[in-house]
Write a protein that holds these residues in place. Structure first.
Motif, PDB file in Angstrom:
ATOM      1  N   ASN A   1      21.976  -2.336 -46.052  1.00 38.80           N
ATOM      2  CA  ASN A   1      21.386  -3.504 -45.389  1.00 38.80           C
ATOM      3  C   ASN A   1      20.011  -3.879 -45.377  1.00 38.80           C
ATOM      4  OD1 ASN A   1      21.835  -6.231 -44.492  1.00 38.80           O
ATOM      5  ND2 ASN A   1      23.093  -5.457 -42.805  1.00 38.80           N
ATOM      6  N   ASP A   2      19.616  -4.972 -45.048  1.00 35.63           N
ATOM      7  CA  ASP A   2      18.415  -4.978 -44.920  1.00 35.63           C
ATOM      8  C   ASP A   2      17.567  -4.294 -43.790  1.00 35.63           C
ATOM      9  OD1 ASP A   2      15.844  -6.317 -43.901  1.00 35.63           O
ATOM     10  OD2 ASP A   2      16.492  -7.991 -42.899  1.00 35.63           O
ATOM     11  N   SER A   3      16.542  -3.451 -44.087  1.00 35.24           N
ATOM     12  CA  SER A   3      15.880  -2.564 -43.392  1.00 35.24           C
ATOM     13  C   SER A   3      15.655  -2.866 -41.873  1.00 35.24           C
ATOM     14  CB  SER A   3      14.838  -1.981 -43.968  1.00 35.24           C
ATOM     15  OG  SER A   3      13.523  -3.117 -43.756  1.00 35.24           O
ATOM     16  N   LYS A   4      15.622  -4.378 -41.705  1.00 37.53           N
ATOM     17  CA  LYS A   4      15.034  -4.649 -40.230  1.00 37.53           C
ATOM     18  C   LYS A   4      16.545  -4.722 -39.410  1.00 37.53           C
ATOM     19  CE  LYS A   4      13.349  -8.413 -42.282  1.00 37.53           C
ATOM     20  NZ  LYS A   4      13.116  -8.217 -43.304  1.00 37.53           N
ATOM     21  N   GLN A   5      17.728  -4.563 -40.056  1.00 39.18           N
ATOM     22  CA  GLN A   5      18.721  -4.840 -39.117  1.00 39.18           C
ATOM     23  C   GLN A   5      19.128  -3.242 -38.914  1.00 39.18           C
ATOM     24  OE1 GLN A   5      19.930  -7.691 -38.496  1.00 39.18           O
ATOM     25  NE2 GLN A   5      18.140  -8.465 -39.855  1.00 39.18           N
ATOM     26  N   LEU A   6      18.550  -2.317 -39.244  1.00 38.35           N
ATOM     27  CA  LEU A   6      18.908  -0.877 -39.197  1.00 38.35           C
ATOM     28  C   LEU A   6      18.157  -0.109 -38.205  1.00 38.35           C
ATOM     29  CD1 LEU A   6      19.576  -0.080 -42.890  1.00 38.35           C
ATOM     30  CD2 LEU A   6      21.442  -0.401 -41.329  1.00 38.35           C
ATOM     31  N   THR A   7      18.573   0.893 -37.425  1.00 40.73           N
ATOM     32  CA  THR A   7      17.723   1.749 -36.630  1.00 40.73           C
ATOM     33  C   THR A   7      16.809   2.699 -37.536  1.00 40.73           C
ATOM     34  OG1 THR A   7      19.348   3.522 -36.670  1.00 40.73           O
ATOM     35  CG2 THR A   7      19.550   1.703 -34.756  1.00 40.73           C
ATOM     36  N   ASP A   8      15.779   3.110 -36.858  1.00 42.91           N
ATOM     37  CA  ASP A   8      15.028   4.267 -37.720  1.00 42.91           C
ATOM     38  C   ASP A   8      15.885   5.345 -38.083  1.00 42.91           C
ATOM     39  OD1 ASP A   8      12.136   5.006 -38.547  1.00 42.91           O
ATOM     40  OD2 ASP A   8      12.733   6.800 -36.984  1.00 42.91           O
ATOM     41  N   ARG A   9      16.765   5.712 -36.958  1.00 42.80           N
ATOM     42  CA  ARG A   9      17.379   6.997 -37.887  1.00 42.80           C
ATOM     43  C   ARG A   9      18.437   6.565 -38.762  1.00 42.80           C
ATOM     44  NH1 ARG A   9      22.352   9.195 -35.986  1.00 42.80           N
ATOM     45  NH2 ARG A   9      22.475  11.488 -35.983  1.00 42.80           N
ATOM     46  N   ARG A  10      18.893   5.675 -38.857  1.00 37.80           N
ATOM     47  CA  ARG A  10      19.846   5.129 -39.843  1.00 37.80           C
ATOM     48  C   ARG A  10      18.955   5.119 -41.201  1.00 37.80           C
ATOM     49  NH1 ARG A  10      23.519   6.887 -42.456  1.00 37.80           N
ATOM     50  NH2 ARG A  10      25.018   5.536 -43.086  1.00 37.80           N
ATOM     51  N   ARG A  11      17.890   4.225 -41.233  1.00 43.22           N
ATOM     52  CA  ARG A  11      16.890   4.182 -42.392  1.00 43.22           C
ATOM     53  C   ARG A  11      16.862   5.518 -43.022  1.00 43.22           C
ATOM     54  NH1 ARG A  11      14.608  -0.502 -39.379  1.00 43.22           N
ATOM     55  NH2 ARG A  11      13.034   1.330 -38.307  1.00 43.22           N
ATOM     56  N   LYS A  12      16.359   6.476 -42.266  1.00 43.07           N
ATOM     57  CA  LYS A  12      15.988   7.936 -42.775  1.00 43.07           C
ATOM     58  C   LYS A  12      17.303   8.256 -43.312  1.00 43.07           C
ATOM     59  CE  LYS A  12      11.589   7.994 -41.351  1.00 43.07           C
ATOM     60  NZ  LYS A  12      11.141   8.640 -40.285  1.00 43.07           N
ATOM     61  N   GLN A  13      18.234   8.308 -42.924  1.00 39.24           N
ATOM     62  CA  GLN A  13      19.576   8.684 -43.506  1.00 39.24           C
ATOM     63  C   GLN A  13      20.007   8.016 -44.751  1.00 39.24           C
ATOM     64  OE1 GLN A  13      22.259   8.201 -40.185  1.00 39.24           O
ATOM     65  NE2 GLN A  13      22.098  10.235 -39.298  1.00 39.24           N
ATOM     66  N   LEU A  14      19.841   6.905 -44.757  1.00 36.27           N
ATOM     67  CA  LEU A  14      19.894   5.764 -45.883  1.00 36.27           C
ATOM     68  C   LEU A  14      19.058   6.482 -47.033  1.00 36.27           C
ATOM     69  CD1 LEU A  14      21.304   2.557 -44.565  1.00 36.27           C
ATOM     70  CD2 LEU A  14      22.525   4.297 -45.897  1.00 36.27           C
ATOM     71  N   ARG A  15      17.830   6.373 -46.667  1.00 34.72           N
ATOM     72  CA  ARG A  15      16.636   6.687 -47.833  1.00 34.72           C
ATOM     73  C   ARG A  15      17.313   8.331 -48.465  1.00 34.72           C
ATOM     74  NH1 ARG A  15      10.622   8.183 -46.054  1.00 34.72           N
ATOM     75  NH2 ARG A  15      11.632  10.139 -45.181  1.00 34.72           N
ATOM     76  N   GLU A  16      17.578   8.940 -47.991  1.00 38.54           N
ATOM     77  CA  GLU A  16      18.266  10.153 -48.730  1.00 38.54           C
ATOM     78  C   GLU A  16      19.338   9.891 -49.585  1.00 38.54           C
ATOM     79  OE1 GLU A  16      16.495  13.079 -48.428  1.00 38.54           O
ATOM     80  OE2 GLU A  16      15.256  11.965 -47.125  1.00 38.54           O
ATOM     81  N   ILE A  17      20.089   8.904 -49.146  1.00 38.72           N
ATOM     82  CA  ILE A  17      21.384   8.437 -50.181  1.00 38.72           C
ATOM     83  C   ILE A  17      20.952   7.670 -51.145  1.00 38.72           C
ATOM     84  CG2 ILE A  17      23.388   7.060 -50.030  1.00 38.72           C
ATOM     85  CD1 ILE A  17      23.846   7.698 -47.101  1.00 38.72           C
ATOM     86  N   ILE A  18      19.875   6.977 -50.903  1.00 37.60           N
ATOM     87  CA  ILE A  18      19.355   6.041 -52.079  1.00 37.60           C
ATOM     88  C   ILE A  18      18.649   6.850 -53.143  1.00 37.60           C
ATOM     89  CG2 ILE A  18      17.433   4.228 -52.541  1.00 37.60           C
ATOM     90  CD1 ILE A  18      17.976   3.168 -49.672  1.00 37.60           C
ATOM     91  N   GLN A  19      17.865   7.689 -52.566  1.00 37.41           N
ATOM     92  CA  GLN A  19      17.010   8.635 -53.416  1.00 37.41           C
ATOM     93  C   GLN A  19      18.096   9.672 -54.445  1.00 37.41           C
ATOM     94  OE1 GLN A  19      12.980   8.592 -51.100  1.00 37.41           O
ATOM     95  NE2 GLN A  19      14.370  10.547 -50.959  1.00 37.41           N
TER      96      GLN A  19
END
Length: 209
Positions: A44-62
């Motif tokens: 989802n839009d990064s602004k809708q996510l917590t910092d911890r969730r963004r970091k987790q999703l970064r690994e999945i995206i990469q």
């Protein structure tokens, strides 16, 4: 559920930026290409996510992306060419670094400049479409927003170690009250964007350096 692609049958890159409204620091952008049938309900839009969730999703995206890259434009360049042009340049730089050439580009927002690539030995403009609030509509743009945001946050956290008085660990360079109070007290750093209104008073005169 976000859509996987805007263009049909094309290798499509999604782009977004982070840090456009900040008083300090570089502007970051990312470009992401997913497989054509890719789905991930958690993006989802990064602004809708917590910092911890963004970091987790970064690994999945990469892990899942066919190709991804991050582009950066410095504060000095921002002051020279303005923040709109700098944001677009950061996206172009991200696209330049992709290991796979996109056949189409979708961009969050409503402003972009044609991106040229070499196809069959000749430079051509790659088709692009700007999409308002695209980070909440298309997976690749949402992923690009997460990469741009998390990599820029990491960068601002490093700068905060050098200049802790500006509270960049919390505000990431955005014009919060505490950030502006620190500018009044300590002046600006080499990382501040000198063309921006530092104190929010409508004046462009810079505090002491």
């Amino acid at each position: 559920m976000l859509a996987s692609h805007y263009y049909t049958g094309k290798v499509e890159a999604g782009c977004d930026e982070a840090g456009r409204g900040c008083l300090a620091g570089s502007v970051y952008a990312a470009a992401v290409i997913f497989p054509e049938d890719y789905q991930n309900d958690e993006l989802n839009d990064s602004k809708q996510l917590t910092d911890r969730r963004r970091k987790q999703l970064r690994e999945i995206i990469q892990r899942d992306a066919v190709a991804w890259a991050v582009g950066i434009v410095s504060p000095e360049e921002i002051d020279r060419i303005n923040i709109l042009n700098a944001s677009i340049l950061a996206m172009h730089r991200a696209l330049d670094q992709l290991t796979i050439r996109p056949e189409a580009i979708i961009v969050d927002g409503n402003r972009f400049k044609p991106y040229r690539s070499v196809v069959d030995g000749a430079p051509v403009n790659i088709p692009h479409t700007t999409i308002v609030k695209g980070d909440g509509k298309y997976l690749s743009i949402a992923a690009a927003s997460i990469l741009a945001k998390t990599y820029r946050d990491d960068y601002m956290d490093q700068l905060a170690e050098e200049f802790p008085q500006y509270d960049w660990l919390s505000n990431k360079g955005y014009p919060t009250k505490k950030h502006r109070e620190a500018i009044r007290q300590y002046g600006i750093t080499p990382y501040h964007r000198k063309s921006f209104n530092m104190l929010g008073d409508g004046q462009l005169e810079l505090p002491f350096t």
